[in-house]
Write a protein that holds these residues in place. Sequence first.
Motif, PDB file in Angstrom:
ATOM      1  N   ILE A  45      -6.053 -14.568 -10.844  1.00  0.00           N
ATOM      2  CA  ILE A  45      -7.128 -14.130  -9.814  1.00  0.00           C
ATOM      3  C   ILE A  45      -8.035 -13.205 -10.282  1.00  0.00           C
ATOM      4  O   ILE A  45      -7.755 -12.299 -10.895  1.00  0.00           O
ATOM      5  N   MET A  47     -10.966 -10.668  -9.442  1.00  0.00           N
ATOM      6  CA  MET A  47     -11.402  -9.664  -8.476  1.00  0.00           C
ATOM      7  C   MET A  47     -12.658  -8.955  -9.171  1.00  0.00           C
ATOM      8  O   MET A  47     -12.533  -7.965  -9.746  1.00  0.00           O
ATOM      9  N   MET A  73     -11.746 -14.133  -5.806  1.00  0.00           N
ATOM     10  CA  MET A  73     -11.804 -13.311  -4.721  1.00  0.00           C
ATOM     11  C   MET A  73     -13.165 -12.853  -4.379  1.00  0.00           C
ATOM     12  O   MET A  73     -14.134 -12.394  -5.260  1.00  0.00           O
ATOM     13  N   THR A  89      -5.177  -3.730  -1.753  1.00  0.00           N
ATOM     14  CA  THR A  89      -5.614  -5.088  -2.255  1.00  0.00           C
ATOM     15  C   THR A  89      -4.713  -5.312  -3.203  1.00  0.00           C
ATOM     16  O   THR A  89      -3.993  -6.614  -3.378  1.00  0.00           O
ATOM     17  N   LEU A  93      -2.238  -8.643  -3.326  1.00  0.00           N
ATOM     18  CA  LEU A  93      -2.255  -9.755  -4.301  1.00  0.00           C
ATOM     19  C   LEU A  93      -1.126  -9.833  -5.039  1.00  0.00           C
ATOM     20  O   LEU A  93      -0.363 -11.034  -5.427  1.00  0.00           O
ATOM     21  N   LEU A 101      -4.627 -10.937 -13.490  1.00  0.00           N
ATOM     22  CA  LEU A 101      -5.762 -10.326 -12.810  1.00  0.00           C
ATOM     23  C   LEU A 101      -6.897  -9.808 -13.628  1.00  0.00           C
ATOM     24  O   LEU A 101      -6.841  -9.005 -14.473  1.00  0.00           O
TER      25      LEU A 101
END
Length: 309
Positions: A45, A47, A73, A89, A93, A101
């Motif tokens: 992910i 971010m 995201m 947040t 997640l 991440l």
Amino acid sequence: HAHLLGIEPLAPENITAILDLAEEYVTLNRSDTKHGDALAGLTQINMFFEASTRTQASFELAGKRLGADVMNMAMQASSLKKGETLIDTALTLNAMHPDLLVVRHPQSGAVDLLAQKVRCAVLNAGDGRHEHPTQALLDALTIRRAKGRLHRLNIAICGDIAHSRVARSNILLLGRMESRVRLIGPPTLMPAGIEEFGVEVYDDMRAGLDGVDVVMMLRLQKERMDGGFIPSEREYYHRYGLDAEKLGYAKPDAIVMHPGPMNRGVEIDGEIADDINRSVIQDQVEMGVAVRMAAMDLLARNLRARRAG
Ligand code: CP
């Protein structure tokens, strides 16, 4: 290491291991296939709480080329409430079982904080003026390929040092690999006490560039000057902008670098940026994908080993 939060905790052999693996990914990225399976089955992910072109695009490509499920995201700094929102947040997640991440955040230390709250590998894609480790690693790979080594080089980092996480990560990495770093910029943009990092400080471009192997230019980061002194662009270019005359003081084979995004005519003359005989700016972008593939591959190996053990 479980995370890549900065250059600070890395030993020289960690840095060399990432760069050596990245070399293999440079070859893969130049092939017709471009794909490996080092991250197959893993979820990545991204971010980004702050704008990005190079870092976000290269992390996304790096993950996809290695077989991860990659999710970006959509996060804007303007909608960010500090503290609780970031942690909430992260916890939200975390509940979706990500493995990697990738986080960029305008506040120094925010990525370290987030890493303490999640059960996956966290990569710092730039936090405030603190660190941007994958940028320093891609810069190191670019320098090593151009100069054949990282030790005993004279490297000038020029411009807005005070607001630059790129400068900080590069100072740490290049010092650790036994290169000599000179910082050149206006005293107002030079952090107090920076000499403690083993660097030489100059406020004159000609003196600072004299005989260097590498010239690394930085962007004037007006968005981080929050009400403080902002130099006029004209005056700044005159005194600190890299033009042919000032570059003439560096070694004849010195390379010119810039992490991007560039302000042509502010910190660098556009013709120098585009000069393929001197500028390695596009090589830096290419190395960025390979370095991020290598960093995520090594973290994934660590993650799998810990989960298996
Ligand atoms: N060098 C760098 O971090 O660029 P972006 O802000 O475009 O990611």
